[in-house]
Design an enzyme around this catalytic site. Structure first.
Site, PDB file in Angstrom:
ATOM      1  N   CYS A  75      -3.352   7.614   4.714  1.00  0.00           N
ATOM      2  CA  CYS A  75      -3.113   7.255   3.193  1.00  0.00           C
ATOM      3  C   CYS A  75      -4.476   7.564   2.661  1.00  0.00           C
ATOM      4  O   CYS A  75      -4.463   7.274   1.203  1.00  0.00           O
ATOM      5  CB  CYS A  75      -2.647   5.630   3.518  1.00  0.00           C
ATOM      6  SG  CYS A  75      -3.899   4.534   4.273  1.00  0.00           S
ATOM      7  N   GLU A 100       1.033  -1.066  -0.006  1.00  0.00           N
ATOM      8  CA  GLU A 100      -0.113  -0.040   0.187  1.00  0.00           C
ATOM      9  C   GLU A 100       0.845   0.892   0.050  1.00  0.00           C
ATOM     10  O   GLU A 100       1.823   1.581   0.854  1.00  0.00           O
ATOM     11  CB  GLU A 100      -0.910   0.044   1.165  1.00  0.00           C
ATOM     12  CG  GLU A 100      -1.925   1.196   1.336  1.00  0.00           C
ATOM     13  CD  GLU A 100      -2.313   1.559   2.644  1.00  0.00           C
ATOM     14  OE1 GLU A 100      -2.088   2.810   3.107  1.00  0.00           O
ATOM     15  OE2 GLU A 100      -2.685   0.648   3.331  1.00  0.00           O
TER      16      GLU A 100
END
Length: 685
Positions: A302, A263
């Site tokens: 994020c 990620e």
């Protein structure tokens, strides 16, 4: 409890069943608000090859001896124990720059994910050690050779390399599906906030709930750890794309085909609909959402909104609304209850964000905030990593590059105008793949066009409007039941997603053989496998007595025209195929009036049910019901009921039994096929 009053301590790694300090004093980790040392971190001296071996040899076998339900019960107990310690975590979390609200997402959000997986494990997985994937595949005409896909736990270790922004949630959202799958884990937190992860791991180990070797921790560099990963291991990484690409191409990961999930950078977008003009509820919700995503965790998420895509005609009003809302954000030391946004995680992180703002400013102008002159309500503006929210405006986003290529990982967003829905989609896609996008609209046609355009480039798309405003979890909230990850720039990986996340740590295998052999391996009866019939009615058997393949072949019952008409009048189902001979014959599927499907199911139950109390406690459902051959008046029905699967519940006096039910007519043609689900006592009273 005043954790900050304590002197800084040396963090330790938990390796091989013991807490191990590095051989040197280590690197200081500073309070994000005051600059005072909180801890020192160092992992030199840790035998990284040995901790991998310890996880494989000690933790893995212990977890694999447990069933899914037993591991789910373990996760629940662990989550409850951590909740009892949450105030200790909150006290230390303020050193990371997180407010109480920020810390709630990290601490209780992480524990909530653990508990969610505990619940899913009990509700959605069988009480077995292997998962079945899909239906049986018949491989021969005579039924003697079939195949079944199964999922079994990897026999290695999952190495989780995490980011600094969520030291608790980032660990627990990966740990929960890993442990539920039956795989041990090694956690490597980012150094800046590792002291909070270390504290939580200490409390996890203190509970004694996890088997030894199920969880290990590295505080500091991973050294040569990745040199020793093997084909049964898995590595996950959350952080910058540059670091992720370097790890992904590590020679051992490539050479051993190690599972790698990443990620990485994500230029998430929020799109304001063409219908969402200033004054509409959607416009106000959009302003609130953008401001919240800029300020929660100081924008260090994020999933935070980096690109604000709005109709050109509304852009000026949007900027003014955001200016007013962001201007009311009190920035300062999160220990101050009046503060709504704390500092960034470190001074180095602040300098990194300032540099990225300068990059963005090459194609956009700053319209809100001054990155070089922080204004704080409390705390030391020079010693703390404070940065007020910064909003930029890019007037020509179609020809700009930096706004679509550069992520400033802080309280920074860029407004960019569009004129058509097609242009909005194009701008969002220029992020080259993101974790999440949101669309604020009350126009279904706009939502359809934009969402379908965004979906291939995003792991999650949220539609926000006035209807869902009160219940929506928001743009930036990853949820245990939804996939978290994204294509392209975002790393190309997936986490969470409910039981999908568990399967990432399991191997899918196609097992071929006779139906009897498949039943023995999978614990589920397969058509064509051996059966045991005669003797005591299967409904008279407890779970302790019942066996896969126990079968009842019933007597018969002939369906009459009177049965069909009575059922129609009794239920109100007077569909023409049951009541009108001429109309039924005109139907290409029927030769005349036919029995109701649910009449067939009811008659089948009458044939196979044993009426006496227990051990069968209840019928709680029917799965995969299919009607295969029409039943006409005069047809004779018979049932073959076979014990297909036995699933005892952990910590309960009963379990579920799945029965294969096959209803045939006088020519042995299958009339109906389905699974009957019953609750059955574990023992006879």
């Amino acid at each position: 409890m005043n954790v900050m009053a304590k002197p800084p301590r040396r963090l330790e790694s938990y390796a091989g069943g013991t807490w191990v300090a590095g051989v040197s004093e280590g690197v200081p980790l500073l309070d994000a608000s005051t600059g005072a040392p909180v801890a020192f971190i160092d992992s030199t001296g840790v035998d990284f090859k040995a901790i991998l071996a310890y996880g494989r040899e000690k933790g893995g076998p212990a977890l694999r001896r447990m069933s899914f339900h037993e591991r789910a019960v373990m996760l629940k107990a662990l989550g409850q124990a951590l909740l009892e310690k949450k105030e200790e975590f909150y006290a230390l979390s303020s050193a990371t720059g997180a407010t109480r609200a920020d810390s709630w997402v990290d601490i209780e959000g992480g524990i909530g994910t653990l508990l969610s997986y505990a619940s899913k494990g009990r509700r959605e997985l069988p009480n077995t050690r292997v998962l079945l994937d899909g239906d049986v595949e018949s491989l021969s005409k005579d039924g003697t050779f079939s195949a079944q896909h199964v999922l079994s736990p990897l026999q290695g270790v999952a190495v989780h390399i995490n980011a600094f922004n969520f030291p608790c949630w980032g660990m627990l959202e990966k740990l929960a599906p890993t442990l539920l799958a039956g795989v041990p884990a090694i956690i490597k937190p980012a150094s800046q906030t590792a002291y909070l992860t270390e504290l939580m791991v200490r409390r996890i180990i203190d509970t004694g709930i996890l088997p030894e070797g199920a969880l290990q921790l590295i505080c500091g560099s991973v050294g040569d750890l990745l040199d020793h990963v093997e084909g049964q291991d898995a590595v996950t990484f959350t952080g910058s794309a540059a670091t992720g690409q370097r790890l992904k191409t590590h020679k051992a990961i490539i050479g051993n085909s190690v599972r790698f999930t990443m990620e990485a950078d994500s230029l998430n977008a929020a799109v304001l609909g063409l219908d969402a003009a200033p004054g509409t509820e959607e416009f106000d919700l959009f302003v609130k959402e953008v401001a919240r995503e800029m300020t929660v965790k100081a924008g260090q998420k994020c999933t935070a909104i980096r690109r604000v895509i709005a109709p050109r005609a509304y852009s000026e009003a949007l900027i003014e609304s955001l200016r007013a809302r962001l201007g009311d954000t009190a920035v300062g030391n999160p220990a101050d209850e009046a503060v709504r946004m704390g500092p960034l995680a470190s001074l180095d992180q602040r300098e990194e964000v300032r540099a990225r703002i300068r990059d963005l400013a090459t194609g956009a102008e700053i319209v809100v905030g001054d990155p070089d002159n922080p204004r704080v309500l409390s705390g030391d503006a020079s010693a703390g990593a404070f940065l007020n929210p910064v909003l930029l405006y890019c007037d020509k986003p179609g020809s700009a590059r930096a706004v679509h290529d550069v992520e400033a990982f802080g309280p920074v967003s860029t407004v960019m105008p569009y004129d058509t829905a097609e242009e909005a989609v194009d701008l969002a896609r220029r992020g080259k793949g993101s974790l999440v996008a949101s669309v604020f609209t009350n126009d279904p046609a706009f939502a359809e066009e934009v969402v379908l355009g965004l979906a291939p480039f995003h792991g999650r798309v949220m539609i926000g409007n006035r209807i869902s405003a009160k219940s929506s979890t928001g743009h930036g909230s990853p949820l245990p039941g939804l996939v978290h990850g994204g294509p392209g720039r975002a790393g190309g990986g997936e986490e969470l997603g409910g039981i999908r996340g568990v399967k990432h740590y399991m191997q899918r295998t196609a097992v071929q053989g006779t139906p009897t052999m498949l039943s023995a391996v999978t614990g589920r009866w397969v058509p064509g496998a051996e059966v045991r019939s005669g003797g005591e009615h299967p409904f008279r058997k407890s779970l302790a007595e019942l066996r896969i393949g126990d079968q009842l072949v019933t007597g018969t019952r002939t369906v009459t025209l009177e049965d069909i008409e009575h059922f129609a009048q009794f239920t109100g189902d007077t569909f023409y195929a049951h009541m009108d001979e001429e109309a039924a014959k005109a139907n290409p599927f029927f030769d005349g009036r036919v029995a109701h499907g649910y009449l067939i199911v009811s008659f089948a139950a009458g044939l196979f049910v044993d009426p006496a109390p227990g051990p069968v406690l209840a019928n709680y459902g029917v799965d995969n019901l299919r009607f295969l051959t029409p039943v006409n008046p005069g047809d004779t029905l018979q049932v073959q009921l076979t014990c297909k699967e036995i699933n005892p519940r952990a910590n309960a006096e009963h379990g579920e039994v799945r029965w294969d039910c096959r209803v045939t007519n006088q020519t042995a043609a299958t009339v109906a096929q389905y699974d009957v689900l019953t609750m059955v006592a574990k023992t006879r009273e």
